[in-house]
Design an enzyme around this catalytic site. Structure first.
Site, PDB file in Angstrom:
ATOM      1  N   ASP A  92      49.613 -28.372  78.208  1.00  0.00           N
ATOM      2  CA  ASP A  92      49.717 -29.266  76.936  1.00  0.00           C
ATOM      3  C   ASP A  92      48.553 -30.288  77.399  1.00  0.00           C
ATOM      4  OD1 ASP A  92      50.567 -30.891  74.660  1.00  0.00           O
ATOM      5  OD2 ASP A  92      51.650 -32.093  76.175  1.00  0.00           O
TER       6      ASP A  92
ATOM      7  N   ASP B  14      54.915 -31.641  78.736  1.00  0.00           N
ATOM      8  CA  ASP B  14      55.898 -32.738  79.125  1.00  0.00           C
ATOM      9  C   ASP B  14      56.763 -33.141  78.218  1.00  0.00           C
ATOM     10  OD1 ASP B  14      53.932 -33.868  77.776  1.00  0.00           O
ATOM     11  OD2 ASP B  14      53.768 -35.827  78.886  1.00  0.00           O
TER      12      ASP B  14
ATOM     13  N   ASP C  63      56.879 -29.165  73.525  1.00  0.00           N
ATOM     14  CA  ASP C  63      56.285 -28.270  74.471  1.00  0.00           C
ATOM     15  C   ASP C  63      57.499 -27.144  74.942  1.00  0.00           C
ATOM     16  OD1 ASP C  63      53.767 -29.031  74.689  1.00  0.00           O
ATOM     17  OD2 ASP C  63      54.415 -30.583  75.831  1.00  0.00           O
TER      18      ASP C  63
END
Length: 635
Positions: A332, A532, A536
């Site tokens: 990410d 995080d 996600d």
């Protein structure tokens, strides 16, 4: 009703204590074995036998119960039953301590596995905490607060500043800025006005808006996140599937051969009944998978301990095993590769004024705005100006969606978008620089005073310094890196170039991130995902191994299989190396233990190995593979 609640509470407490009880039972069993061994040396055989029986019951109860229940439920034999029978068989021919040791080792490994793997999956409840329970519905000229579940498509909803949006909808009145980080992961709020779509669970930051509901509560984008997490977590890992396929045939084969061994040699080779029974019991003992179990568990737990000592938390051995086989790691962007909040990167001023002059005026205006960009500008200016006092602004006004303006000694200043300060002049100001800043994926705000454009300030969610090191190390290990982000193409390309990522995918919503992971799995096989944020979670759950940063959201932490507690990206490469080392040691152990078992089985058929010798070799091989696994405690 009260009794029902209390029973539920007791059940919850018991479920939470279960792994601890199993571990304590295994430990007590081990302690009893030591006492029994001492009593045997003191020739107190009767007391020793009683102690060993106690060790059998205490250490083997959980596994025996599990094995019987699983057999009855699935109509298939399992390794738990084989281990119990092997221990009982050992006791039947007078080797109580050896049988108790088999029970202890198997019970301990099962208890530790339960303790490690039995984590409560709180991510669904954490996700649901972000979903509002009530909404303000507009009916005619009146407003009414109603449960979200009672809303219907077409309802008009009033969303005030600071409130979470209760349903997917379209703005029909007003304009505002929306924090969509729970959906897209983008840290910079998105401006929304009439006709724009908004999503459930996102946060309205500024203006009051009226939203028309366009999807039912079970079809929202946020609800899809929950479904994706549930679906991905229900899928069994390849290791689990292999164990299930292996377990039944192994147990059946051993039990069939032992059953034949109890009769066939007497008639086929003329063995006495005592010798036949003796050899059958030896076979049951030496064929037990004690060493095979010890090949994996101690090595896995040692590696897990090693990782924990270095700030790497594994939620089970299967994830530690899988990460060493990863071919691709997807990252990410926001909060993982980048710091997760915008920072000032460039400041350009008009000829004739200084940088401090520009910052002192802009920062004074932005002090009164709650926009994330404003906070970044004020922090930067405070650091740069140090002792320089800020100017005093008069008549400050915040224009939602455009910028802020204020007056200094009768001179009006405007700070915000190009359209707000004068689009043509803004675009003409340092034209080449503007193009470069845009290519680098930076957000630009302009400042205008009484004489025209005074300067511009560029901001960007900057790449973490350690991200470059982490990406480079992984690539040296032969692992490809991919970035998945909800940002637009230009920003994604800029971050990919800066961080050294091999490839990227922009415009990723939660469901498309999960789909991107599936495509990578089809192309490369095993794929890890590092993230995080709440957005996600589906991708973390879909990936072979989900890795979360320690400072991430609760949902990401609970969904992930590996958590980097120190929030340090280079730990990922360390994790891969630790897993590779563990897999190598496990292979060594498995090869060695299988070889010993096969040699002992063959020797028993040829009447070469005695029961004491078989136990020595069998338990000796178990000790050796445990010691080999314990090497992983060292870095």
């Amino acid at each position: 009703m009260i009794a029902s609640v209390k029973n539920e509470e007791r059940k919850t407490i018991f479920d939470g204590m279960k792994p601890h009880v199993e571990l304590m039972a295994a430990g007590l069993s081990g302690g009893l074995i030591l006492i029994g061994w001492y009593l045997l040396n003191q020739e107190v055989d009767t007391a020793a036998a009683v102690i060993f029986v106690s060790a059998f019951v205490i250490g083997g109860y959980a596994k025996a119960k599990q094995g019987i229940e699983d057999t009855l439920a699935t109509k298939k034999l399992n390794v738990e039953l084989l281990m119990i029978l092997a221990a009982v068989g050992s006791a039947l021919i007078g080797y109580w301590m050896e049988g108790a040791i088999l029970i202890f080792i198997f019970g301990l490994s099962g208890a530790l596995e339960t303790y490690t793997m039995n984590k409560s999956h709180r991510e669904i409840s954490s996700l649901m905490d972000l979903q509002p329970e009530e909404a303000t519905r507009i009916k005619g000229e009146e407003e009414e607060v109603v449960p979200v579940g009672s809303l219907s498509i077409g309802d008009l909803l009033l969303i005030r500043p600071g409130e979470r949006i209760p349903a997917d909808g379209k703005i029909v009145k007003g304009q505002t800025n929306i924090d969509e980080s729970s959906i897209s992961g983008e840290s910079i709020p998105v401006q929304k006005s009439k006709g724009d779509e908004v999503f459930a669970s996102t946060v309205n930051l500024r203006g009051i808006v009226t939203v028309e509901m366009i999807r039912s509560s079970d079809e929202t984008l946020f609800h899809k996140i929950i479904e994706l997490v549930q679906s991905a977590q229900s899928e069994k890992s390849p290791s689990q599937q292999f164990i299930e396929r292996f377990e039944g045939p192994y147990v059946r084969t051993v039990l069939i051969v032992v059953g034949l061994m109890m009769f066939v040699p007497h008639y086929a080779f003329g063995w006495s009944w005592n010798e036949t029974w003796y050899r059958a019991m030896v076979l049951l003992v030496v064929a037990s998978p004690c060493a095979l179990v010890a090949s994996v568990t101690p090595a896995t737990l040692s590696a897990i301990s090693n990782g924990a000592r270095n700030g790497i938390l594994f939620k089970g051995g299967v994830h530690l095993e899988n990460i060493g086989r990863i071919k691709v790691i997807a990252f990410d962007k926001t909060g993982t590769l980048t710091k997760g909040k915008p920072e000032v990167t460039d400041v350009y001023v008009r000829d004739g004024i200084t940088k401090d002059y520009l910052l002192s005026h802009v920062a004074e205006i932005e002090r009164y705005s709650n926009h994330p960009l404003a906070g970044a500008v004020v922090s930067y200016a405070t650091e740069q100006l140090q002792e320089t006092a800020l100017c005093r602004v008069e008549g400050m006004e915040d224009i939602a969606g455009f910028g802020v303006r204020g007056t200094f000694s009768g001179v009006e200043w405007k700070v915000g978008k190009a359209e707000f300060v004068g689009k043509e002049e803004a675009e003409a100001f340092h034209g080449e620089i503007m193009k470069r800043l845009s290519d680098e994926g930076k957000t630009v705000i302009f400042a205008r005073d009484g004489e025209g454009i005074a300067g511009l300030i560029a901001l960007k969610d900057v790449v973490r310094e350690e991200a470059l090191e982490a990406i480079r190390t992984l690539q040296e290990e032969g692992i490809k890196t991919v970035m998945l982000t909800g940002d637009h193409e230009r920003t994604a390309a800029a971050i990919a170039r800066e961080s050294g990522i091999d490839r990227y995918t922009a415009h990723c919503l939660p469901e498309s991130k999960a789909e991107a992971i599936r495509k990578l799995q089809e192309e490369f096989g095993m794929v890890a995902m590092v993230g995080d944020g709440i957005n996600d979670a589906p991708a973390l759950a879909t990936a072979t191994v989900g890795i979360s940063m320690g400072e991430g959201s609760d949902v990401a932490l609970e969904t992930a299989d590996v958590v980097l507690m120190k929030n340090h990206l280079p730990l990922i490469a360390q994790t891969v190396k630790l897993s590779t080392r563990m897999n190598r040691i496990v292979k060594q152990n498995i090869f060695f233990s299988i070889t010993v078992i096969m040699l002992l089985i063959a020797s028993n058929f040829f009447q070469v190995v005695t029961l004491p010798l078989g136990v020595v070799f069998h338990e000796g091989s178990t000790i050796l593979v445990i010691l080999n696994g314990l090497r992983l405690l060292k870095n």
